[in-house]
Design an enzyme around this catalytic site. Structure first.
Site, PDB file in Angstrom:
ATOM      1  N   ILE A  91     -37.415 -12.822 -70.742  1.00 50.65           N
ATOM      2  CA  ILE A  91     -36.752 -11.693 -70.098  1.00 50.65           C
ATOM      3  C   ILE A  91     -37.588 -11.192 -68.939  1.00 50.65           C
ATOM      4  O   ILE A  91     -38.809 -11.067 -69.046  1.00 50.65           O
ATOM      5  CB  ILE A  91     -36.573 -10.526 -71.091  1.00 50.65           C
ATOM      6  CG1 ILE A  91     -35.825 -11.004 -72.339  1.00 50.65           C
ATOM      7  CG2 ILE A  91     -35.834  -9.365 -70.443  1.00 50.65           C
ATOM      8  CD1 ILE A  91     -35.968 -10.079 -73.517  1.00 50.65           C
ATOM      9  N   CYS A  92     -36.914 -10.884 -67.838  1.00 48.76           N
ATOM     10  CA  CYS A  92     -37.615 -10.285 -66.709  1.00 48.76           C
ATOM     11  C   CYS A  92     -37.197  -8.825 -66.629  1.00 48.76           C
ATOM     12  O   CYS A  92     -36.104  -8.507 -66.167  1.00 48.76           O
ATOM     13  CB  CYS A  92     -37.228 -11.025 -65.428  1.00 48.76           C
ATOM     14  SG  CYS A  92     -38.060 -10.404 -63.990  1.00 48.76           S
TER      15      CYS A  92
END
Ligand SMILES: [Zn+2]
Ligand SMILES: [Zn+2]
Ligand SMILES: [Zn+2]
Ligand SMILES: [Zn+2]
Ligand SMILES: [Zn+2]
Ligand SMILES: [Zn+2]
Ligand SMILES: [Zn+2]
Ligand SMILES: [Zn+2]
Lengths: 199, 428
Positions: A91-92
């Site tokens: 996840i960013c």
């Protein structure tokens, strides 16, 4: 694990379990073992999004330095989203990196991830292919995301045309997931997708 | 020391360079003490002319030593009485301290003890003359706030040493963690407070005895154990920043605005090794600011000043090879720093957790504003300033005299020396 992190997680764990969002089945946290270092999160795909009604499982690792460092969170459920890797589930999100603050909790992380599903940020992508599709052909993006959600997260709304295309390739002997990735990446053009798998 | 009836020793200062040790019986009163001093040293002052000063006040003859909270090796100052001045509230007549000596362990003031304990200790607030540094000073009024005791020439009064013309009080803190001489170095840490509001720690969520209250608007609290952890994490992540006002420091773990710690001594709490590291990083920051580079590899703290035109750098300590700009592996073409999505603002901080970890200054201010009854005449008295030493000015209708009772706003009892040492002014 450091006492501080354990004390804090135990407390938060109780809080999430009792929270309103859990009562409404919007989020959930479970222990994986009894060490409190590894947890399993669950979020419900938010309404009016391609993820609606899907159940997304998250792997949550608590570092020794929690809560002064963020938890490490990753999607275990495969998902089509500009800020989440379709390959690894990485996840960013800023709050899982340098914008983490000590008053954030498991609960706020899960709610933030839910918010991220509702409002992607294509300018800071984790998955460049998905981000480009999101920006350039948003209809195809939505359908693709819904197709993934129905296949991997048990979301109720199916995309029959896409299901058919995946089935076609599968019948030709291709691996179902590989076929889905290739089709998604090539905007559901069967020939391009096949070329891509064979090359 | 304990409350037993055993003899103890006091240091009696006769002049700035003359002092004697005197064994005293705790059952004596001040008059008996004066006679003993007179006998011991045949000094030129008769016991009638003699004033014995302790912590800014002349002791009253009828006071019992047992109740004075003197402690072993306390310093007493002997002077020839100046002409009695009337109307000086603080000069005389402070009756016995009925609180046990352990009360000092519950002081509202904290210091970092640099000499003996090497940790955060509760402290006793003490006062002396700023000119001759003797304890022979009588204050006009008590301090109201931290700046009154930390800054010079805030509180006036009169020095009782014959030749001294000192006009200002000087305050200092004594560590309660070890036996101490008077002039030892401790560093006051005003942001550390006794957790009287029972606030949960922002880190672990526990309610601990002491907390560090960050100067952010929310007043976020953290226990000292978590502060240690937080500071060490911040050191290894290089989260410390250089501020024009406070130097190399960190703010609230919740990333609040205007929350920087204003004194490097707070970082002593992190432990010796970390404090050294803190100092080293502060130095390295200077290198950075003069165009140097720090190795981004975790744990490696190597710093170097490469040539301006070199972008790909190899660390000569850990062999890490990195791009000067993005700190990633060296790459072809122009450098673009990596970006991350920003979480929707509404869910970032858990409002419950943040709320429970707050030192609510506003609420405490309200508590301070209400009035309390004088413990003697029961007249409602309002507090006008920060000083907790109250003198009742209510008029007794029968006698036509002022009540004049001296009492403590915190304890709502007679003012004692323990009050003066531990909560003369509020620490919040
Ligand atoms: Zn000490
Ligand atoms: Zn003086
Ligand atoms: Zn704590
Ligand atoms: Zn704060
Ligand atoms: Zn290095
Ligand atoms: Zn670069
Ligand atoms: Zn009164
Ligand atoms: Zn008191």
């Amino acid at each position: 694990m450091a006492n501080i992190a354990v004390a804090r997680i135990k407390r938060e764990f109780k809080e999430v379990v009792k929270s309103e969002e859990v009562a409404k089945c919007h989020i959930k946290v479970e222990l994986v073992d009894d060490s409190f270092t590894s947890l399993r999160g669950e979020i419900l795909g938010p309404p009016d999004t391609p993820y609606e009604g899907g159940t997304f499982i998250l792997d949550i690792r608590i570092p020794e330095t929690y809560p002064f460092n963020p938890p490490k969170v990753q999607f275990l459920t495969k998902i089509w989203h500009p800020n989440i890797s379709s390959v690894t589930g990485a996840i960013c999100l800023d709050i899982l990196k340098d914008q983490w603050a000590a008053a954030m909790t498991l609960r706020t992380v899960l709610l933030s991830l839910q918010a991220l599903l509702a409002a992607p940020e294509p300018d800071d992508p984790q998955d460049a292919v998905v981000a480009r599709q999101y920006k350039e052909t948003s209809d195809i993006f939505s359908q693709t995301a819904r197709h993934w959600a129905s296949n991997y997260a048990s979301a109720p709304h199916r995309e029959p045309v896409m299901d058919d295309k995946v089935a076609q390739l599968k019948n030709m002997g291709f691996d179902e997931h590989k076929a889905r990735v290739a089709l998604s990446t090539h905007n559901w053009d069967i020939e391009q997708a096949m070329e891509n798998i064979l090359s | 020391m304990d409350n037993s009836d055993e003899d103890f020793v006091v240091n009696v200062k006769l002049s700035p360079d003359r002092s004697i040790e005197l064994h005293v019986d705790p059952n004596w009163n001040v008059r008996q003490l004066k006679e003993a001093i007179h006998r011991e040293k045949q000094i030129n002052i008769s016991s009638d002319e003699m004033s014995v000063l302790f912590q800014g006040h002349a002791l009253v003859n009828t006071e019992s030593l047992k109740n004075l909270d003197l402690g072993n090796f306390s310093f007493l100052h002997v002077v020839k009485s100046k002409k009695p001045r009337t109307g000086q509230a603080n000069e005389v007549n402070i009756p016995d301290a009925s609180l046990p000596i352990e009360a000092y362990q519950l002081s509202n003031y904290f210091v970092y003890c640099k000499t003996k304990c090497f940790r955060v200790c509760p402290a006793k607030l003490r006062v002396r003359c700023d000119a001759c540094h003797q304890g022979t000073f009588v204050v006009e009024q008590g301090p109201n706030k931290w700046s009154d005791v930390l800054e010079k020439e805030q509180i006036g009064g009169e020095c009782q040493t014959e030749s001294c013309k000192g006009k200002y009080a000087e305050f200092y803190f004594k560590c309660t963690g070890h036996q101490t001489e008077e002039h030892e170095g401790t560093v006051p840490l005003p942001l550390i407070q006794r957790n009287t509001s029972r606030v949960e720690c922002l880190g672990c969520g526990d309610v601990t005895k002491e907390v560090l209250v960050f100067p952010c608007e929310m007043g976020h609290c953290i226990c000292l154990e978590c502060f240690k952890e937080f500071g060490n994490v911040a050191l290894s992540h290089r989260d410390f920043v250089n501020t024009p006002e406070y130097g190399f420091t960190i703010g609230c773990p919740n990333k609040c605005m205007n929350s920087f710690l204003d004194d490097a001594h707070y970082f002593r709490i992190l432990g010796d090794a970390s404090y050294e590291r803190y100092q080293r990083l502060a130095t390295e920051l200077c290198i950075l600011q003069s165009g140097g580079v720090l190795c981004p590899s975790p744990g490696c703290e190597n710093a170097f000043i490469p040539d301006d035109d070199i972008n790909d750098i190899r660390c000569d300590h850990c062999n890490n090879y990195f791009c000067r700009l993005c700190h990633m592996q060296p790459h072809q073409g122009e450098c673009s720093s990596s970006a991350t999505a920003s979480a929707s603002q509404q869910f970032t901080v858990d409002p419950m957790r943040s709320e429970r970890a707050r030192w609510d200054r506003a609420a405490r201010q309200k508590i301070l504003e209400i009035s309390k009854p004088c413990p003697q005449c029961k007249s409602p008295t309002e507090k006008s300033d920060g000083c907790n030493h109250m003198t009742c000015i209510a008029l007794d209708l029968r006698s036509g005299q002022k009540c004049g009772f001296q009492w403590c706003w915190v304890c709502v009892k007679e003012w004692t020396r323990v009050c003066q040492g531990t909560h003369w002014f509020p620490n919040s």
